[in-house]
Design a protein around this motif. Structure first.
Motif, PDB file in Angstrom:
ATOM      1  N   VAL A 244       0.993  -1.215  -4.701  1.00  0.00           N
ATOM      2  CA  VAL A 244       0.980  -2.299  -3.712  1.00  0.00           C
ATOM      3  C   VAL A 244       1.663  -1.883  -2.412  1.00  0.00           C
ATOM      4  CG1 VAL A 244       3.129  -3.418  -4.453  1.00  0.00           C
ATOM      5  CG2 VAL A 244       1.285  -4.810  -3.489  1.00  0.00           C
TER       6      VAL A 244
ATOM      7  N   LYS B 293      -0.020  -1.071   1.011  1.00  0.00           N
ATOM      8  CA  LYS B 293      -0.326  -2.113   1.992  1.00  0.00           C
ATOM      9  C   LYS B 293       0.765  -2.267   3.051  1.00  0.00           C
ATOM     10  CE  LYS B 293      -3.089  -4.998  -1.154  1.00  0.00           C
ATOM     11  NZ  LYS B 293      -3.254  -6.361  -1.723  1.00  0.00           N
ATOM     12  N   ASP B 294       1.907  -1.603   2.845  1.00  0.00           N
ATOM     13  CA  ASP B 294       3.034  -1.800   3.758  1.00  0.00           C
ATOM     14  C   ASP B 294       3.716  -0.474   4.078  1.00  0.00           C
ATOM     15  OD1 ASP B 294       5.134  -2.760   5.261  1.00  0.00           O
ATOM     16  OD2 ASP B 294       5.738  -4.308   3.816  1.00  0.00           O
TER      17      ASP B 294
ATOM     18  N   GLY C 271      -5.878   4.446  -1.521  1.00  0.00           N
ATOM     19  CA  GLY C 271      -5.918   3.098  -0.977  1.00  0.00           C
ATOM     20  C   GLY C 271      -5.918   2.102  -2.114  1.00  0.00           C
TER      21      GLY C 271
ATOM     22  N   ASP D 181      -7.528  -1.886  -3.451  1.00  0.00           N
ATOM     23  CA  ASP D 181      -8.430  -3.024  -3.275  1.00  0.00           C
ATOM     24  C   ASP D 181      -9.505  -2.739  -2.219  1.00  0.00           C
ATOM     25  OD1 ASP D 181      -6.941  -4.246  -5.247  1.00  0.00           O
ATOM     26  OD2 ASP D 181      -5.706  -5.364  -3.847  1.00  0.00           O
TER      27      ASP D 181
ATOM     28  N   GLN E 157      -9.226  -2.013   0.903  1.00  0.00           N
ATOM     29  CA  GLN E 157      -8.840  -1.186   2.049  1.00  0.00           C
ATOM     30  C   GLN E 157      -9.896  -0.105   2.312  1.00  0.00           C
ATOM     31  OE1 GLN E 157      -4.970   0.392   0.902  1.00  0.00           O
ATOM     32  NE2 GLN E 157      -3.910  -1.091   2.200  1.00  0.00           N
TER      33      GLN E 157
ATOM     34  N   VAL F 239      -6.995   4.033   6.024  1.00  0.00           N
ATOM     35  CA  VAL F 239      -5.663   3.716   5.489  1.00  0.00           C
ATOM     36  C   VAL F 239      -4.884   4.961   5.097  1.00  0.00           C
ATOM     37  CG1 VAL F 239      -4.491   2.705   3.487  1.00  0.00           C
ATOM     38  CG2 VAL F 239      -6.198   1.374   4.739  1.00  0.00           C
TER      39      VAL F 239
ATOM     40  N   LYS G  39      -8.878   4.960  -5.610  1.00  0.00           N
ATOM     41  CA  LYS G  39      -8.294   3.690  -5.223  1.00  0.00           C
ATOM     42  C   LYS G  39      -7.618   3.049  -6.428  1.00  0.00           C
ATOM     43  CE  LYS G  39     -10.578   1.456  -1.324  1.00  0.00           C
ATOM     44  NZ  LYS G  39     -11.400   0.288  -0.958  1.00  0.00           N
TER      45      LYS G  39
END
Length: 327
Positions: free
Chosen positions: A109, A112-113, A139, A141, A143, A148, A170
């Motif tokens: 996760v 994503k950040d 990456g 989901d 994305q 990314v 992914k």
């Protein structure tokens, strides 16, 4: 060993599998491969039984500690606590897709950040006296991995990270189990190869779909700095690791029987300290995978290693199943 050599081959951190006994076993087959601990969460190190979580045998070097977490201060504290143990590297997990990892806001996760990850690794590096590295996915989901992944690498490189181990799939955080996340999302080796071409000054390693020294050699020949073995190293360690030191030009090769016999003093010491045989032999079940006697080897260890008083004699009994079948 320079940065482009130490990761030529590594064995992935695998929950419930790559504990200290597994790593000692793997080390007998390869003197060179970088070995990784199971992921240990930063809160566990800060608040939990430190020796039980961090102890390892000196023979395991080179060995890396993989941390899970998303709080920069907590990760920094975990690195500071672990320093006296003398790991060769500290790795931040940005790739694990399990539910319990997501609920703690770490693992895959974090893809994503990247800004949060950058703060985490900056804090970790401030406390580390060894390299801090990152293991990630391409990456998560929906994305666009083509956008990314390079952005993620570029941001963390700016924060001082020079080594990335990239699982070339992914992670789907919703709808797929952790097991399915290791098998269903398609491999994209080409994207990882392009990351190496784009970030030539970084150490870029690939995880996913690598099963043995030959497949590792093929990927290294395409310019990657390293490859990481996953489940193959656990289920068929002899095929995956024996002879792998040739990737460094090292001719170290052992037989499977030699590995078993070299494990006996380690097993004896573990039992003398109050340990149980099956805690070690559960990692050895696949050693003779695909060879005559493999079924007998597994059966003896599976049925007898967990019994009270089980010791080296059980391992020798299991080995006899192989030697008789090969005669």
């Amino acid at each position: 060993m320079n940065k482009n050599q130490s990761h030529r081959l590594s064995v992935a951190p695998m929950m419930d599998w790559t504990d200290r006994h597994c790593r000692y076993f793997h080390r007998l087959m390869s003197r060179r491969a970088m070995l990784y601990t199971e992921m240990v969460t930063a809160p566990a190190i800060v608040h939990g039984p430190k020796a039980r979580l961090l102890d390892f045998s000196g023979e395991e070097h080179p060995v890396a500690l993989q941390l899970g977490g998303s709080d920069p201060r907590e990760l920094a504290a975990a690195v500071r606590i672990a320093r006296p143990w003398g790991y060769d590297e500290v790795n931040l997990n940005c790739g694990c897709p399990s539910d319990r990892v997501q609920s703690g806001c770490f693992g895959a996760v974090l893809m994503k950040d990247p800004e949060l990850v950058a703060r985490c690794v900056t804090a970790m590096q401030a406390e580390a006296d060894v390299p801090v590295t990152v293991k990630c996915r391409i990456g998560v989901d929906d994305q666009d991995e083509e956008a990314v992944l390079p952005e993620f690498i570029e941001r963390l490189a700016a924060a001082g990270i020079s080594c990335f181990i990239i699982h070339a799939r992914k992670a789907w955080l919703q709808g797929l189990s952790p097991k399915e996340n290791r098998e269903i999302p398609p491999l994209n080796h080409d994207l990882v190869l392009r990351m190496k071409a784009r970030f030539s000054g970084l150490t870029i390693c690939l995880n996913g779909g690598v099963t043995d020294p030959d497949s590792a050699r093929a990927l290294l020949g395409q310019g990657l700095d390293g490859v990481m073995l996953g489940r193959a190293a656990y289920h068929d360690p002899g095929h995956s690791l024996i002879g792998a030191d040739g990737l460094w030009g090292d001719e170290h090769v052992v037989t499977r029987e030699q590995v078993v016999r070299q494990m006996l003093p380690y097993i004896g010491a573990h039992i003398a300290e109050g340990g149980r045989l099956h805690q070690i032999t559960r990692h050895m079940l696949g050693l003779f995978h695909g060879l005559p006697g493999a079924r007998g080897w597994r059966q003896v260890l599976s049925t007898k290693a967990s019994r009270d008083g089980a010791g080296e004699d059980v391992v020798l009994e299991a080995l006899a199943q192989v030697t008789r079948a090969a005669a």
